[in-house]
Design an enzyme around this catalytic site. Sequence first.
Site, PDB file in Angstrom:
ATOM      1  CE  LYS A  12      -0.413  -5.468   0.213  1.00  0.00           C
ATOM      2  NZ  LYS A  12      -0.640  -6.383  -0.719  1.00  0.00           N
ATOM      3  CG  ASP A  67      -4.097  -7.614  -5.337  1.00  0.00           C
ATOM      4  OD1 ASP A  67      -2.823  -7.851  -5.167  1.00  0.00           O
ATOM      5  OD2 ASP A  67      -4.513  -7.514  -6.418  1.00  0.00           O
ATOM      6  CG  PHE A 152       2.823   1.070   2.387  1.00  0.00           C
ATOM      7  CD1 PHE A 152       1.763   0.694   3.477  1.00  0.00           C
ATOM      8  CD2 PHE A 152       2.512   0.368   1.420  1.00  0.00           C
ATOM      9  CE1 PHE A 152       0.725  -0.176   3.109  1.00  0.00           C
ATOM     10  CE2 PHE A 152       1.509  -0.458   0.792  1.00  0.00           C
ATOM     11  CZ  PHE A 152       0.539  -0.609   1.946  1.00  0.00           C
ATOM     12  N   GLY A 153       3.627   3.311   0.195  1.00  0.00           N
ATOM     13  CA  GLY A 153       2.930   3.452  -1.228  1.00  0.00           C
ATOM     14  C   GLY A 153       2.670   5.014  -1.397  1.00  0.00           C
ATOM     15  NE  ARG A 181      -2.956  -3.733   3.203  1.00  0.00           N
ATOM     16  CZ  ARG A 181      -2.877  -2.493   2.698  1.00  0.00           C
ATOM     17  NH1 ARG A 181      -2.484  -1.315   3.453  1.00  0.00           N
ATOM     18  NH2 ARG A 181      -2.674  -2.508   1.381  1.00  0.00           N
TER      19      ARG A 181
HETATM   20  P1  ITT Z   1       2.348  -8.432  -1.896  1.00  0.00           P
HETATM   21  O1  ITT Z   1       1.772  -8.631  -3.172  1.00  0.00           O
HETATM   22  O2  ITT Z   1       3.670  -9.259  -1.733  1.00  0.00           O
HETATM   23  O3  ITT Z   1       1.219  -8.498  -0.889  1.00  0.00           O
HETATM   24  P2  ITT Z   1       2.543  -5.510  -3.024  1.00  0.00           P
HETATM   25  O4  ITT Z   1       3.004  -4.357  -2.454  1.00  0.00           O
HETATM   26  O5  ITT Z   1       2.874  -6.187  -4.653  1.00  0.00           O
HETATM   27  O6  ITT Z   1       2.738  -6.804  -2.132  1.00  0.00           O
HETATM   28  P3  ITT Z   1      -0.194  -5.432  -4.061  1.00  0.00           P
HETATM   29  O7  ITT Z   1       0.159  -6.366  -5.089  1.00  0.00           O
HETATM   30  O8  ITT Z   1      -1.664  -5.466  -3.284  1.00  0.00           O
HETATM   31  O9  ITT Z   1       1.088  -5.388  -3.017  1.00  0.00           O
HETATM   32  O10 ITT Z   1      -0.008  -4.075  -4.635  1.00  0.00           O
HETATM   33  C1  ITT Z   1      -0.403  -3.070  -3.837  1.00  0.00           C
HETATM   34  C2  ITT Z   1       0.362  -1.374  -4.155  1.00  0.00           C
HETATM   35  O11 ITT Z   1      -0.681  -0.706  -4.048  1.00  0.00           O
HETATM   36  C3  ITT Z   1       1.332  -1.550  -3.154  1.00  0.00           C
HETATM   37  O12 ITT Z   1       2.459  -1.760  -3.541  1.00  0.00           O
HETATM   38  C4  ITT Z   1       1.243   0.227  -2.949  1.00  0.00           C
HETATM   39  O13 ITT Z   1       1.846   0.773  -4.046  1.00  0.00           O
HETATM   40  C5  ITT Z   1      -0.372   0.230  -3.333  1.00  0.00           C
HETATM   41  N1  ITT Z   1      -1.131   0.473  -1.879  1.00  0.00           N
HETATM   42  C6  ITT Z   1      -1.838  -0.540  -1.633  1.00  0.00           C
HETATM   43  N2  ITT Z   1      -2.261  -0.289  -0.286  1.00  0.00           N
HETATM   44  C7  ITT Z   1      -1.794   0.834   0.101  1.00  0.00           C
HETATM   45  C8  ITT Z   1      -1.996   1.769   0.988  1.00  0.00           C
HETATM   46  O14 ITT Z   1      -2.547   1.319   2.254  1.00  0.00           O
HETATM   47  N3  ITT Z   1      -1.343   3.047   1.114  1.00  0.00           N
HETATM   48  C9  ITT Z   1      -0.504   3.386   0.163  1.00  0.00           C
HETATM   49  N4  ITT Z   1      -0.190   2.675  -1.032  1.00  0.00           N
HETATM   50  C10 ITT Z   1      -0.952   1.373  -1.015  1.00  0.00           C
END
Ligand code: ITT
Length: 197
Positions: A12, A67, A152-153, A181
Amino acid sequence: MEIVLATGNAHKAQELEKILSPHRVLIPADLGLDFDCEETGTTYLENALLKARTLSALTDKPVVADDSGISLPALDGAPGIYSARYGSEEAGRMLTAPERNAYLLKNLEDKDDWSAFFVCSMVLMVSEYRFYTVQETMEGRVTDQDAGEGGFGYDPVFFLEEKGKTVAELSEEEKNLISHRGKAGAKLKLILDSLES
Ligand code: ITT
């Protein structure tokens, strides 16, 4: 302007650095800050505000928090605000991103509608009583033909009809132009620009 990002997610931070450029994005560790925030909110916005407030209490610099998550109408909006920890409670440990994607696909096996959308709620907190919020989305569908190395994710399993690609197959620039984002960050960047002038 120099802002501090309230995140523990390195991917992120990497994305936001590009999105908010030329503003400088620091992470809490750059300032020797031990940032940790329990996400107890019931909405993306509540959680983004919680992260922003928690970090803002530790620094005088402007703070940005995001978030985000993915929602599927066929799963009644899940995983939503629980996207980061989806399937982890059932597994008894934090799943890796590919494991989470496999868990999502398993839950979709008996569903016809695989449409999905990402949400990003972003907060720029200048001080306790001065903050700006934006929430944006990106629409697509989940695919079982995962592809791509970028992002990612859930990106490798999130397919964009109009591009004919998954988000993980897009370049960073392409993703930032259309992502939840990227769009939220672009709006907050305008506010950062205005604060500087
Ligand atoms: P922080 O809270 O520390 O910022 P986090 O990864 O826990 O980090 P979130 O609580 O916002 O962040 O959770 C978001 C989750 O949603 C993230 O871990 C990914 O699995 C998914 N996600 C969010 N944005 C994404 C993206 O652009 N592409 C793919 N997956 C995404």
